[in-house]
Design a protein around this motif. Sequence first.
Motif, mmCIF file in Angstrom:
data_model
loop_
_atom_site.group_PDB
_atom_site.id
_atom_site.type_symbol
_atom_site.label_atom_id
_atom_site.label_comp_id
_atom_site.label_asym_id
_atom_site.label_seq_id
_atom_site.Cartn_x
_atom_site.Cartn_y
_atom_site.Cartn_z
ATOM 1 N N SER A 272 -7.436 -2.438 11.299
ATOM 2 C CA SER A 272 -6.166 -2.130 10.643
ATOM 3 C C SER A 272 -6.277 -2.206 9.132
ATOM 4 C CB SER A 272 -5.076 -3.082 11.146
ATOM 5 O OG SER A 272 -4.807 -2.856 12.515
ATOM 6 N N LYS B 226 -3.080 -0.231 7.267
ATOM 7 C CA LYS B 226 -1.813 -0.548 7.910
ATOM 8 C C LYS B 226 -1.164 -1.751 7.236
ATOM 9 C CE LYS B 226 -3.016 1.237 12.493
ATOM 10 N NZ LYS B 226 -3.113 0.918 13.948
ATOM 11 N N GLN B 227 0.160 -1.743 7.219
ATOM 12 C CA GLN B 227 0.872 -2.901 6.693
ATOM 13 C C GLN B 227 0.728 -4.088 7.639
ATOM 14 O OE1 GLN B 227 4.959 -1.865 5.661
ATOM 15 N NE2 GLN B 227 4.306 -1.517 3.561
ATOM 16 N N TRP B 228 0.889 -5.275 7.078
ATOM 17 C CA TRP B 228 0.764 -6.503 7.837
ATOM 18 C C TRP B 228 2.128 -6.875 8.423
ATOM 19 C CZ3 TRP B 228 -2.802 -10.396 4.799
ATOM 20 C CH2 TRP B 228 -3.916 -9.691 4.284
ATOM 21 N N SER B 229 2.168 -7.375 9.645
ATOM 22 C CA SER B 229 3.442 -7.721 10.266
ATOM 23 C C SER B 229 4.037 -8.967 9.600
ATOM 24 C CB SER B 229 3.264 -7.956 11.766
ATOM 25 O OG SER B 229 2.325 -8.987 12.014
#
Length: 431
Positions: free
Chosen positions: A130, A135-138
């Motif tokens: 990721s 991708k952005q981090w949750s």
Amino acid sequence: MLLSIQDRPNAAAIVLISMAGILVAGAAAAEDMLGEKHFERRLLAVDANEGMAAGDVDGDGLVDLVAGRSWYRGGEWVARPIRSIADWNGYVESNGDYLLDVDADGRLDVVAGDFLGTKVHWYHNPGAESLQLGKQWSQHVLVDTGATRNEGQLMEDLDGDGRPEWIVNSWSKDVPMVVWRLEPKPNGNSAASAAAKPAGKRKSRKQPDPESAFSVQRHALGEAGNGHGVGVGDLNQDGKTDVLVGQGWYEQPAEDPWKQPWIFHPDWDLHASLPMLVVDLDNDGDSDLIFGKGHDFGLFWWEQTGTRPDGTLAWTEHLIDRGFSQPHCIAWADINDDGRSDLVTGKRVLAHNGRDPGGLESPCLYWYDWSGSAKTFTRHTIDEGAAGSGLQIVVRDLNADGRTDVAVAGKSGTYLLLAKPAEVFDKSPGT
């Protein structure tokens, strides 16, 4: 060029001029022939975020930078996404970044607070695939403090158990001074354990939601007594780490610090920097204090000189520099690689949106060499005209070349300032 302490610079040097300096490429410091340390300035992002941290985010052995919405992979320094952050009243709604493996999966996550929101969030490091895909981090809630008017915070281990506490500072006086303790959950992190099982033993390929490995517990050092400025250190030389705030300091009890009150000493009333530094500068066995006026002119060190008749600590004030305003964040680290710590600070850009004294003057970053025999600090330039400080300053070797570098994030942008050998700058053009 080696600089001595200067008077206030020309107030006509406003932010419009300083922003033009962002477009000027090349070395951050002027050339000289004295072997002065120089820095190559790199603009990493045009972003008003003011928080920054450093650590190995992707596990490749190199130091990366984290700054608000993005992280920057060590060596290439390209912005990669972490999270979305709202803008608020001239600020990015985030007042500091810290790196901690919150879910105990072996990867560094980001912990961040904000100015008005009561929730402290952590952002789960999604792992190699990721990270590579950008991708952005949750986002997850670490704790809801219930507090607004948050000036900033520190993550420091106060009780020596190897885990940091979340220490929240408010710009308001006479509000609770609260420390949030991170205690390991009794059964460990079930989500991290499930993620570590071989794929064939899982019921599905879907990864479980990350779960914090810690419970977070509130401990009020005092229900009244806070104010702009925070620091930690052994102020009374009893072997225990104390907490400093704008209105005074909290003395850690000799035993069981979380089961009894901390004694509050209202020894001062300041509008101080984050952090304030506790250092025995003159090597006389007691702790001295270094701080800046976060929203005014003035960088000082206070020499501890004993105890007054009323029991408060006695100080002699020494001016370090009054040549720029808003030294809101300061750092204590060995920047010239001589084995001794130095003072690093600069002008916070557009604090209070330029309404502070000197608020529209040019950005700057400096480091100060301490002479114990003369009891003086000597100022050296890291950058003038482009890079200013925000709420955190990173000082460490960021490119593994053996020299100490600097990184800052503020309203003039996110900058990396790489230390360069003097001979790189001392050559005449064409040689």
